[in-house]
Design a protein around this motif. Structure first.
Motif, PDB file in Angstrom:
ATOM      1  N   ALA A 183       1.447   2.739   5.944  1.00 36.70           N
ATOM      2  CA  ALA A 183       0.808   1.881   4.944  1.00 36.70           C
ATOM      3  C   ALA A 183       1.370   0.490   5.165  1.00 36.70           C
ATOM      4  CB  ALA A 183       1.137   2.372   3.543  1.00 36.70           C
ATOM      5  N   LEU A 200      -2.491  -2.382   2.738  1.00 36.41           N
ATOM      6  CA  LEU A 200      -3.447  -1.281   2.706  1.00 36.41           C
ATOM      7  C   LEU A 200      -2.709   0.056   2.583  1.00 36.41           C
ATOM      8  CD1 LEU A 200      -5.876  -2.440   5.560  1.00 36.41           C
ATOM      9  CD2 LEU A 200      -6.172  -2.696   3.086  1.00 36.41           C
ATOM     10  N   HIS A 242      -5.656   1.321  -6.884  1.00 36.23           N
ATOM     11  CA  HIS A 242      -5.207  -0.007  -6.480  1.00 36.23           C
ATOM     12  C   HIS A 242      -4.051  -0.479  -7.349  1.00 36.23           C
ATOM     13  CE1 HIS A 242      -8.003  -1.718  -3.553  1.00 36.23           C
ATOM     14  NE2 HIS A 242      -8.853  -0.822  -4.005  1.00 36.23           N
ATOM     15  N   ASP A 248      -4.304   0.824  -2.221  1.00 37.92           N
ATOM     16  CA  ASP A 248      -3.865  -0.484  -1.707  1.00 37.92           C
ATOM     17  C   ASP A 248      -3.050  -1.223  -2.763  1.00 37.92           C
ATOM     18  OD1 ASP A 248      -5.563   0.261   0.288  1.00 37.92           O
ATOM     19  OD2 ASP A 248      -7.178  -1.122  -0.279  1.00 37.92           O
ATOM     20  N   GLY A 306       0.232  -0.088  -4.726  1.00 35.99           N
ATOM     21  CA  GLY A 306      -0.836   0.896  -4.886  1.00 35.99           C
ATOM     22  C   GLY A 306      -0.258   2.221  -5.381  1.00 35.99           C
ATOM     23  N   GLY A 329       0.863  -1.183   0.000  1.00 35.36           N
ATOM     24  CA  GLY A 329       0.000   0.000   0.000  1.00 35.36           C
ATOM     25  C   GLY A 329       0.896   1.228   0.000  1.00 35.36           C
ATOM     26  N   HIS A 364      -6.575   3.953   4.798  1.00 35.57           N
ATOM     27  CA  HIS A 364      -7.232   3.094   5.782  1.00 35.57           C
ATOM     28  C   HIS A 364      -6.856   3.423   7.218  1.00 35.57           C
ATOM     29  CE1 HIS A 364      -8.843   0.201   2.849  1.00 35.57           C
ATOM     30  NE2 HIS A 364      -7.792   0.589   2.149  1.00 35.57           N
TER      31      HIS A 364
END
Ligand SMILES: Nc1nc2c(ncn2[C@@H]2O[C@H](COP(=O)(O)OP(=O)(O)OP(=O)(O)O)[C@@H](O)[C@H]2O)c(=O)[nH]1
Ligand SMILES: [Mg+2]
Length: 425
Positions: free
Chosen positions: A142, A126, A77, A36, A71, A17, A130
């Motif tokens: 991340a 992630l 993504h 991500d 990501g 991420g 998030h």
């Protein structure tokens, strides 16, 4: 013949991420927008009727699926890693090599198109979107991607025949196969002429079935003597057995009993498989002279033997008719039977079991050995203190903390799990 290979399969790692923040001309304080990572590709094994052997795996041992992409900003993504699909012949048995040296059966791929995931791709990490919370609107963390699974697996072809022809060497197995089918095995008056299973298709009226000569079973085959050991595995698949016995042997009924005990020593299921005892070479005068005694010996052994000459064909049509009947019976029993054997076994999800036994000390470092935990740790960027806090909570839930405390770990001690080492808090 390539009927058994060991390979290593490695699924793709998940992409990481990212930490990124929105930057727009007229938005001075953009929020986090780190996307991500993509998931790693799986390694999948699929049965394909177009593939006839495992030759393709002979020269390459390591198979790897694609990694997931990282990501990107703007909540993009990462791309998903490509799956790797390995095609294998129908009738291949797949097992994992376990750490203690044995193997665990995973799947028995009997139908074309059937597939199993052999190594699961790592999840993508992630992105920083998030990790926002009421107290942290601009998280600088991340996750890195999860490492893809890696497994050593064994592929084993079990050739599928309806009828296996077994018996001591030189009893006339090849001769019988050549008489009832178009197969052309080498026939000679010495043992071990046939060195690999040979297949043929026999026709009885409108029906046909596949026969296989299973070469040279000898005493001690279950221990790997002779050629028997490798090929005993193939008999497991057959529906019925023609147990061929040389009528000119000193004690034919005794021969049958000895071969059968080899079968049951190898696998008790083999001993229960329906079989026809067939005495061969009745064209020989010496055999004809003994016929009554031989019959007698078989019936005292609890069997009614059939008598044939594979060379002249005498008694062979009756044998084929008998086998056809037996095959029909077997398939009816299979349909009626309450217990339908499960053909596909899926590996149980790996349970994360952490106990005090999972922790040992190497020098001053406490080492946690638990593959499930290693995977979680591998996903966490240990250098980030925020993530470490999350990890600690996670480890607490899994019982790692308790196990470490029991093992005598104190705050400040070094802890290692997988490739990561950190300070215990
Ligand atoms: N007289 C006579 N000889 C036979 C008969 N069947 C086979 N033989 C002979 O027995 C010998 C062995 O025959 P094979 O068919 O090669 O026997 P096998 O069981 O396949 O032998 P291996 O593959 O070496 O284990 C050969 O010399 C055959 O000609 C039969 O019905 N009568
Ligand atoms: Mg032979």
């Amino acid at each position: 013949m390539f009927d058994r290979v060991e390979i290593i399969v490695k699924a793709g790692n998940g992409g990481g991420g990212v930490i990124s923040f929105r930057r727009e001309k007229f938005v001075p304080f953009g929020g986090p927008d780190g996307g991500d990572g993509g998931g790693g590709g799986d390694v999948v094994i699929m049965a394909d009727s177009g593939v006839t052997d495992l030759r393709a795996f002979k020269h390459k041992r390591f198979y790897r699926a694609g990694d997931g992409g990282d990501g990107k900003g703007k909540k993009k993504h990462g791309r998903k890693g490509e799956n790797l699909i390995l095609t294998i012949p129908v009738g291949t048995v797949v097992s994992y090599k376990t750490q203690i040296g044995g193997h665990a059966l995973i799947a028995d791929l009997e139908q074309p198109g059937q597939q199993v995931v052999m190594a699961k791709g790592g999840k993508g990490g992630l992105g920083n979107t998030h990790f926002t919370s009421s107290t942290n609107q601009a998280p600088q963390i991340a996750q890195v991607g999860e490492v893809g699974e890696e497994n050593s697996i064994i592929l084993e072809m079990r050739l599928i025949a309806d009828v296996g022809i077994i018996g001591y060497p030189n009893v006339g197995k090849s001769t019988l196969l050549a008489t009832v089918s178009a197969a052309k095995p080498k026939i000679a008056s010495y043992p071990f002429t046939t060195r690999e299973p040979i297949f043929g298709v026999a026709e009885v009226g409108q029906r046909s079935f596949v026969l296989a000569e299973i070469p040279g079973l000898i005493d001690g085959a279950h221990l790997g003597r002779g050629l028997g050991h490798d090929f005993l595995r193939h008999i497991i698949r057959t529906k019925t057995i023609i147990h061929l016995i040389d009528g000119s042997s000193a004690l034919p009924a005794e021969d049958m009993i000895r071969v059968n005990s080899e079968l049951s020593l190898f696998d008790s299921a083999l001993a229960k498989k329906p079989q026809l005892a067939v005495v061969n070479k009745i064209d020989l005068l010496e055999v004809q002279a003994q016929l009554d005694e031989i019959k007698e010996a078989f019936s005292s052994a609890g069997t009614t033997a059939l008598f044939i000459s594979a060379a002249t064909g005498e008694g062979v049509p009756e044998l084929m008719a008998e086998i056809m009947k037996l095959l029909e019976q077997v398939s009816i029993e299979k349909e009626d039977g309450e217990i339908v054997p499960r053909k596909v076994f899926y590996p149980q999800p790996k349970r994360i079991d952490v106990s005090v036994h999972s922790v040992h000390k190497e020098g001053n470092t406490f080492v946690v050995v638990a593959p499930g935990v290693e995977r979680i740790v591998a996903r966490t960027d240990i250098t980030s203190s925020e993530l470490q806090r999350l990890l600690n909570r996670h480890l607490q839930r899994l019982g790692v903390s308790t196990a470490l405390e029991k093992a005598g770990a104190n705050a400040g001690d070094r802890v290692r799990c997988g490739n990561f080492e950190w300070e215990w808090k």
